[in-house]
Motif scaffolding. Sequence first.
Motif, PDB file in Angstrom:
ATOM      1  N   UNK A 135       0.838  -1.199   0.000  1.00 30.28           N
ATOM      2  CA  UNK A 135       0.000   0.000   0.000  1.00 30.28           C
ATOM      3  C   UNK A 135       0.876   1.254   0.000  1.00 30.28           C
ATOM      4  N   UNK A 136       1.080   1.818  -1.190  1.00 23.27           N
ATOM      5  CA  UNK A 136       1.875   3.031  -1.353  1.00 23.27           C
ATOM      6  C   UNK A 136       0.976   4.137  -1.896  1.00 23.27           C
ATOM      7  N   UNK A 137       1.337   5.396  -1.685  1.00 25.26           N
ATOM      8  CA  UNK A 137       0.419   6.493  -2.039  1.00 25.26           C
ATOM      9  C   UNK A 137       0.206   6.698  -3.536  1.00 25.26           C
ATOM     10  N   UNK A 138       1.193   6.332  -4.363  1.00 20.95           N
ATOM     11  CA  UNK A 138       1.079   6.603  -5.797  1.00 20.95           C
ATOM     12  C   UNK A 138       0.826   5.359  -6.642  1.00 20.95           C
ATOM     13  N   UNK A 139       1.284   4.211  -6.200  1.00 21.17           N
ATOM     14  CA  UNK A 139       1.055   2.934  -6.862  1.00 21.17           C
ATOM     15  C   UNK A 139       1.065   1.843  -5.814  1.00 21.17           C
ATOM     16  N   UNK A 140       0.528   0.678  -6.166  1.00 17.39           N
ATOM     17  CA  UNK A 140       0.678  -0.452  -5.252  1.00 17.39           C
ATOM     18  C   UNK A 140       2.084  -1.015  -5.406  1.00 17.39           C
ATOM     19  N   UNK A 141       2.501  -1.762  -4.404  1.00 19.45           N
ATOM     20  CA  UNK A 141       3.813  -2.382  -4.475  1.00 19.45           C
ATOM     21  C   UNK A 141       3.950  -3.313  -5.664  1.00 19.45           C
ATOM     22  N   UNK A 142       2.890  -4.063  -5.958  1.00 21.02           N
ATOM     23  CA  UNK A 142       2.959  -5.001  -7.079  1.00 21.02           C
ATOM     24  C   UNK A 142       2.999  -4.271  -8.421  1.00 21.02           C
ATOM     25  N   UNK A 143       2.333  -3.130  -8.517  1.00 22.43           N
ATOM     26  CA  UNK A 143       2.448  -2.327  -9.735  1.00 22.43           C
ATOM     27  C   UNK A 143       3.888  -1.841  -9.910  1.00 22.43           C
ATOM     28  N   UNK A 144       4.528  -1.508  -8.797  1.00 18.59           N
ATOM     29  CA  UNK A 144       5.925  -1.095  -8.860  1.00 18.59           C
ATOM     30  C   UNK A 144       6.808  -2.245  -9.343  1.00 18.59           C
ATOM     31  N   UNK A 145       6.592  -3.450  -8.799  1.00 17.50           N
ATOM     32  CA  UNK A 145       7.389  -4.602  -9.230  1.00 17.50           C
ATOM     33  C   UNK A 145       7.188  -4.851 -10.723  1.00 17.50           C
ATOM     34  N   UNK A 146       5.937  -4.731 -11.181  1.00 16.76           N
ATOM     35  CA  UNK A 146       5.649  -4.924 -12.601  1.00 16.76           C
ATOM     36  C   UNK A 146       6.417  -3.923 -13.458  1.00 16.76           C
ATOM     37  N   UNK A 147       6.456  -2.666 -13.042  1.00 17.32           N
ATOM     38  CA  UNK A 147       7.212  -1.638 -13.774  1.00 17.32           C
ATOM     39  C   UNK A 147       8.701  -1.949 -13.760  1.00 17.32           C
ATOM     40  N   UNK A 148       9.204  -2.395 -12.618  1.00 17.07           N
ATOM     41  CA  UNK A 148      10.622  -2.749 -12.520  1.00 17.07           C
ATOM     42  C   UNK A 148      10.970  -3.837 -13.523  1.00 17.07           C
TER      43      UNK A 148
END
Length: 230
Positions: free
Chosen positions: A56-69
Amino acid sequence: MIDVMVVDDDFRVAEINAKYVGKVPGFRVAARAHSAAQALATVERGTIDLVLLDHYLPDQTGLELVHRMRQQGHTTDVIMITAASDVTTVQRAMRLGALHYLVKPFTFAALRTRLDSYAALRRTVDRVGGRGIAGQEQVDRIFGALRTTTVPTSPGLPSGHSEPTTDLICGVLHSAGHPLSAHEVAAETGLSRSTAQRYLRHLEQAGRLRLSLKYGDTGRPEHRYAWVAP
């Protein structure tokens, strides 16, 4: 040393997690981030081995971040540390390559077990030969390095009390360095005031906390609790 980035939108939780990491030999906190954008910018600098990632992050979810990475070719390892415990999120984390998934609240022992298994994984890969060809025995060793053992619950807790919640409250009080009220502890941990009060009362009776009274201008005195060093 294994360089770790702690990612959590709550500054205080990030501080507690960072202190936990600092207690594990071979690991050091190289960065902290409180949003997906901050975390991605740090990963792009290429100095991080492992990300301890909240969902739970303010701009994206953690999993969305992993997907972008992964889309951008970043292979930085990820261990999820989050209150999100629904099966869909857990499955997505697995499919995106998260090496472990630790549900909040958790104990230091639980985190250390995951970090130790991660360190074992890196050592095993190095022994196998990095980019060399691995036989089935070597493959089994690599996958086996991530196995963890269940951390037993400490005896003596009253019915309805859990060790992770107890450790969470103790961590907050230890980090604070000064007495806190039940209301303040609840705000720091995300627990209800009644739950925080119940745990604080037990910890005070067990001699792990010191109770003091703060008198205001009117009304009943406020109960405040301070960490007692063992």
